[in-house]
Design a protein around this motif. Structure first.
Motif, short mmCIF file in Angstrom:
data_model
loop_
_atom_site.label_atom_id
_atom_site.label_comp_id
_atom_site.label_asym_id
_atom_site.label_seq_id
_atom_site.Cartn_x
_atom_site.Cartn_y
_atom_site.Cartn_z
N LEU A 60 0.81 -1.21 0.00
CA LEU A 60 0.00 0.00 0.00
C LEU A 60 0.85 1.27 0.00
CD1 LEU A 60 -2.66 -1.02 2.67
CD2 LEU A 60 -3.16 -0.55 0.26
N TRP A 83 -4.32 0.14 -4.97
CA TRP A 83 -5.33 0.76 -4.11
C TRP A 83 -6.75 0.55 -4.67
CZ3 TRP A 83 -1.70 4.75 -5.98
CH2 TRP A 83 -0.53 4.81 -5.22
N TYR A 87 -10.15 -6.13 -3.17
CA TYR A 87 -8.97 -6.91 -3.54
C TYR A 87 -9.30 -8.30 -4.04
CZ TYR A 87 -7.04 -3.21 -0.63
OH TYR A 87 -6.73 -1.99 -0.09
N TRP A 398 2.42 2.83 5.55
CA TRP A 398 1.04 3.15 5.15
C TRP A 398 0.33 3.92 6.25
CZ3 TRP A 398 -2.02 4.03 1.36
CH2 TRP A 398 -3.42 3.96 1.51
N LEU A 426 -3.09 7.93 -6.04
CA LEU A 426 -3.66 8.10 -4.71
C LEU A 426 -3.57 9.59 -4.38
CD1 LEU A 426 -4.75 6.75 -2.08
CD2 LEU A 426 -2.37 6.64 -1.30
N ARG A 432 -9.33 6.22 -0.68
CA ARG A 432 -8.57 4.97 -0.60
C ARG A 432 -7.62 4.91 0.59
NH1 ARG A 432 -12.08 3.90 -3.23
NH2 ARG A 432 -12.20 3.02 -5.33
N TYR A 433 -7.44 6.04 1.27
CA TYR A 433 -6.64 5.99 2.49
C TYR A 433 -7.35 5.20 3.60
CZ TYR A 433 -2.71 9.02 1.28
OH TYR A 433 -1.54 9.54 0.74
N LEU A 435 -9.47 1.67 3.88
CA LEU A 435 -9.83 0.50 3.09
C LEU A 435 -11.33 0.25 3.15
CD1 LEU A 435 -6.99 -2.06 3.92
CD2 LEU A 435 -6.97 -0.05 2.40
#
Length: 453
Positions: A60, A83, A87, A398, A426, A432-433, A435
């Motif tokens: 990440l 990101w 997943y 991260w 990003l 996206r910071y 999840l």
């Protein structure tokens, strides 16, 4: 309210529920598991519990550069690196991050639920094992709240949704709502404080096990992440004690194989493997150029560095094999926490002293020069650079990026394919910071609140 089976069985422990349930409810023919205090003691040494850091955390971060991403990425690790919103669409396998951490929480809860009824042990041993499980569970929740919730903000933490706080192993019981960020942090702190009186003073014979030093080091990390820097300093100092363990001077070793096994490293306070402890990572060229060419970390841990000009992406590799990195806490991390708090508080000589204590053990002694400055911004830059270099690929960058982004200190981060074409970005303050709740969870819990897309 969500059925606990859906959280634990179908999501976090899909491949391990049977074994966990066996530990709790079934007595196999001719064999008893988790019956005596000694069984619980051994259980705390299990590979699942000693490898709580997800290797994908490194993917990440902004210091990795994967040049082999396929045109149509579908592997979970590729999607983590990009990101992606999700997943995996396969709801039959435990999801990245969530599955590992809730799996371990289930195991710690099994210890907490069963230890008081265990036989053939002293009450003191039962209290110690219970305390170790409280600390271990708190450590797992510290990951979860920093993955699936927004970064800690004192003004909004009481309403920002985090994750369900699970304490039971009854798969038929209802599960609580998503706790708030404040509630999760409050529970982490209270559980660690409750554990400390019954923990041994240190864990010098097995760094994977709980101890007062380990508990204080985790609290230091907790307070750093919540912006309570003086409290972070307090617990970092407590974890180090009056005679802090020495940092290993890389000038004194020929290669990384001379670094002690993690279980007995004096400079590791709470040891944790990652889920793929020997996996190579490929740094960005920008990250590599942050190192001084006399930095012995380049020599020991990075392959194919050449003449340090780094003309091509995807060549240099960080290779931990032979000296596996610790995803837990360390003396170096504690000193960097003290340094950051000092720099933020304007105590520049203190910050520099902590950073230089590390650097003099990392730079070739014949060329080492201590850092010095009276400029607050420059000193903070020294601290944060050293934090990146010393704690590289230990799953921490991260979370640091999230902290920095909340302070408006992150720029756009790009991902490139092998031809240097941008394939993902990003943006600062991007959704996206935080999840997204995995599809495997949402499928069985359709009413669970989502995170922002």
């Amino acid at each position: 309210m969500y059925n606990k089976w859906k959280i634990y069985g179908l999501v976090a422990l899909l491949t391990a529920t049977t074994s966990c349930k066996k530990y709790l409810d079934v007595e196999p023919v001719g064999k008893t598991i988790l019956t005596n205090v000694s069984d619980y003691d051994l259980f705390l040494n299990s590979q699942d519990l000693t490898s709580s850091g997800a290797r994908e955390l490194n993917l990440l971060a902004d210091d990795v550069d994967v040049t082999t991403i396929p045109a149509t990425p579908d592997r979970p690790e590729d999607l983590v690196y990009l990101w992606a919103n999700q997943y995996s669409t396969d709801t039959k396998v435990p999801p990245a991050f969530w599955g590992k951490h809730y799996g371990n929480i289930y195991r710690y809860n099994a210890v907490l639920v069963g230890i008081d009824k265990a036989g053939n042990g002293t009450e003191k041993d039962k209290r110690r094992i219970r305390a170790e499980a409280l600390l271990g569970r708190a450590f797992e929740y510290l990951y979860l709240v920093n993955l699936y919730a927004k970064p800690y903000n004192a003004a909004t933490a009481a309403k920002d949704p985090a994750v369900p706080f699970m304490t039971s192993v009854d798969i038929s019981a209802e599960t609580p709502r998503r706790s708030t960020v404040a509630e999760i942090y409050d529970r982490i702190i209270s559980d660690i404080n409750a554990a400390i009186p019954d923990l041994p003073a240190d864990n010098a014979t097995n760094r994977f096990r709980g101890a007062v030093t380990a508990a204080n080091s985790v609290l230091a990390r907790v307070y750093l992440y919540t912006g309570r820097y003086e409290e972070a300093t307090k617990y970092a100092r407590l974890s180090l004690g009056d005679n802090p363990p020495a940092i290993l001077d890389y000038n004194t070793i020929a290669n990384k194989s001379a670094i002690p096994n993690m279980a007995i490293r004096p400079f590791d306070l709470y040891a944790r493997y990652s889920t793929n402890a020997s996996m190579k990572e490929y740094p960005t060229i920008a990250f590599l150029k942050m190192f001084d060419v006399s930095d012995l970390r380049l020599k020991l841990f990075y392959e194919n560095t050449g003449d340090y000009s780094y003309p091509k992406r995807g060549v240099v590799a960080f290779n931990p094999s032979g000296a596996v990195t610790n995803f837990g806490t360390s003396v170096e991390e504690m000193k960097l926490i003290i340094a950051e708090a000092a720099a933020r508080g304007g105590r520049l000589p203190e910050a520099l002293a902590q950073v230089n204590d590390i650097r003099k053990c990392r730079i070739k002694k014949e060329v080492y020069q201590p850092l010095s400055s009276a400029d607050a911004d420059e000193v903070m830059g020294f601290v944060m650079r050293e934090r990146r270099l010393e704690l590289a690929y230990k799953g921490l960058r991260w979370i640091d990026m999230r902290r920095l982004d909340a302070e408006n200190k992150m720029t756009v981060v790009y991902r490139y394919d092998a031809n240097n074409k941008t394939i993902a970005t990003l943006a600062p303050h991007g959704a996206r910071y935080t999840l997204q709740i995995p599809l495997a969870v949402l499928q069985f819990n359709p009413d669970m609140p989502r995170n922002d897309d």
